[in-house]
Design an enzyme around this catalytic site. Sequence first.
Site, PDB file in Angstrom:
ATOM      1  N   LYS A  73       0.829  -1.214   0.000  1.00 39.41           N
ATOM      2  CA  LYS A  73       0.000   0.000   0.000  1.00 39.41           C
ATOM      3  C   LYS A  73       0.862   1.263   0.000  1.00 39.41           C
ATOM      4  O   LYS A  73       0.596   2.215  -0.736  1.00 39.41           O
ATOM      5  CB  LYS A  73      -0.934  -0.025   1.215  1.00 39.41           C
ATOM      6  CG  LYS A  73      -1.921  -1.184   1.205  1.00 39.41           C
ATOM      7  CD  LYS A  73      -2.888  -1.135   2.374  1.00 39.41           C
ATOM      8  CE  LYS A  73      -2.214  -1.435   3.699  1.00 39.41           C
ATOM      9  NZ  LYS A  73      -1.723  -2.830   3.788  1.00 39.41           N
ATOM     10  N   ARG A 146      -9.563   0.256   9.760  1.00 41.20           N
ATOM     11  CA  ARG A 146      -9.139  -1.125   9.957  1.00 41.20           C
ATOM     12  C   ARG A 146     -10.292  -2.044  10.363  1.00 41.20           C
ATOM     13  O   ARG A 146     -10.106  -3.258  10.452  1.00 41.20           O
ATOM     14  CB  ARG A 146      -8.045  -1.203  11.024  1.00 41.20           C
ATOM     15  CG  ARG A 146      -6.736  -0.549  10.600  1.00 41.20           C
ATOM     16  CD  ARG A 146      -5.688  -0.697  11.681  1.00 41.20           C
ATOM     17  NE  ARG A 146      -4.434  -0.054  11.326  1.00 41.20           N
ATOM     18  CZ  ARG A 146      -3.446  -0.625  10.660  1.00 41.20           C
ATOM     19  NH1 ARG A 146      -3.592  -1.883  10.262  1.00 41.20           N
ATOM     20  NH2 ARG A 146      -2.341   0.017  10.380  1.00 41.20           N
ATOM     21  N   ARG A 185      12.271  -7.579   3.740  1.00 35.19           N
ATOM     22  CA  ARG A 185      12.072  -6.125   3.792  1.00 35.19           C
ATOM     23  C   ARG A 185      12.998  -5.475   4.816  1.00 35.19           C
ATOM     24  O   ARG A 185      13.107  -5.928   5.951  1.00 35.19           O
ATOM     25  CB  ARG A 185      10.605  -5.814   4.149  1.00 35.19           C
ATOM     26  CG  ARG A 185      10.301  -4.330   4.237  1.00 35.19           C
ATOM     27  CD  ARG A 185       8.809  -4.072   4.261  1.00 35.19           C
ATOM     28  NE  ARG A 185       8.136  -4.718   5.386  1.00 35.19           N
ATOM     29  CZ  ARG A 185       6.812  -4.720   5.545  1.00 35.19           C
ATOM     30  NH1 ARG A 185       6.036  -4.138   4.639  1.00 35.19           N
ATOM     31  NH2 ARG A 185       6.271  -5.308   6.599  1.00 35.19           N
ATOM     32  N   ARG A 218      12.469  -4.944  10.654  1.00 40.35           N
ATOM     33  CA  ARG A 218      11.498  -4.868  11.736  1.00 40.35           C
ATOM     34  C   ARG A 218      11.401  -6.191  12.476  1.00 40.35           C
ATOM     35  O   ARG A 218      11.385  -7.260  11.861  1.00 40.35           O
ATOM     36  CB  ARG A 218      10.119  -4.496  11.182  1.00 40.35           C
ATOM     37  CG  ARG A 218       9.997  -3.048  10.804  1.00 40.35           C
ATOM     38  CD  ARG A 218       8.668  -2.734  10.133  1.00 40.35           C
ATOM     39  NE  ARG A 218       7.529  -3.420  10.733  1.00 40.35           N
ATOM     40  CZ  ARG A 218       6.263  -3.222  10.348  1.00 40.35           C
ATOM     41  NH1 ARG A 218       5.995  -2.360   9.380  1.00 40.35           N
ATOM     42  NH2 ARG A 218       5.277  -3.879  10.919  1.00 40.35           N
ATOM     43  N   ARG A 229      -0.499 -11.128  12.115  1.00 40.28           N
ATOM     44  CA  ARG A 229      -1.032  -9.887  11.539  1.00 40.28           C
ATOM     45  C   ARG A 229      -2.039 -10.194  10.441  1.00 40.28           C
ATOM     46  O   ARG A 229      -3.066  -9.512  10.295  1.00 40.28           O
ATOM     47  CB  ARG A 229       0.116  -9.041  10.989  1.00 40.28           C
ATOM     48  CG  ARG A 229       0.996  -8.432  12.082  1.00 40.28           C
ATOM     49  CD  ARG A 229       2.375  -8.096  11.579  1.00 40.28           C
ATOM     50  NE  ARG A 229       2.369  -7.147  10.489  1.00 40.28           N
ATOM     51  CZ  ARG A 229       3.410  -6.941   9.683  1.00 40.28           C
ATOM     52  NH1 ARG A 229       4.531  -7.648   9.850  1.00 40.28           N
ATOM     53  NH2 ARG A 229       3.336  -6.052   8.729  1.00 40.28           N
TER      54      ARG A 229
END
Length: 274
Positions: A73, A146, A185, A218, A229
């Site tokens: 996104k 959300r 990532r 992360r 998640r």
Amino acid sequence: MLRYTSSLNGKLGSRLAARGPSSSQRWHGSVSSEAAAAAEPDMPLSQTPVLRSLTRTGTPLRMLILGAPGAGKGTQSARIRQAFDVAAISSGDVLRRNIAEQTAAGRQAAAAVASGRLVSDDVIVELIHSELDRIPGNWLLDGFPRNQAQAQALDAMLAAAGQPLNAVVNLQVPEAAILQRVVERYVHVASGRVYNLTYNPPKVAGRDDVTGEPLEHRPDDNPDAFRCRLAQYHELTEPLLDYYAQRGVLTSFAGDTSDVIFPQFYDFLDRRFV
């Protein structure tokens, strides 16, 4: 609900050719929802692309981007902003900024985070409301709502201002592709620039392309945390697809990578803007 799976079309290709290679290369650089413009050196004025700001209807674009965690996104948001004059709002960026600035809502959010609680819907809605109030033109919202309660609060807020949503885009990316993307990532925390070791690696391993500062991985970018998640997304956020489909504003784009999805997204906006 509309669904696009087309590849790069002729119209996009001709626009890229008209702008020259520097413009198309920018869409494949290291980007984030917060600081895409900082991801490369300033271009000479004569080479700076003119952002398209006017819609064909004259009504500003008011758009949401939905998708699973890691669907891209923020990357799509940054690429869009290099062709269209659209303000991008990331709920995560807004939350972090208000906590850092110690605003009233930011202090409430900080207290919730410190105690291990979720930030309440009321606080998030207040922060987003304050942000949207400052934007007179086109905008896109990433990371909010959300859940359905937040979606209904957003609808009520926009209806009161006479500015209802007119587009909701859903990014459909296979979970296996997202998992590989998340595991590989790395992030430059200060700017939000995101890199991927396979398809968007930094020029120097472990270093941000712009500042040369170290990149971070992360702690929750691992398979187990991602699956948690994703389960939360399926439970809380995925039902929003039906919510917005019933309102006739939902469009979905499908692909394994951001480079496959972006031409579809561009084509969608190209037909909306002058």
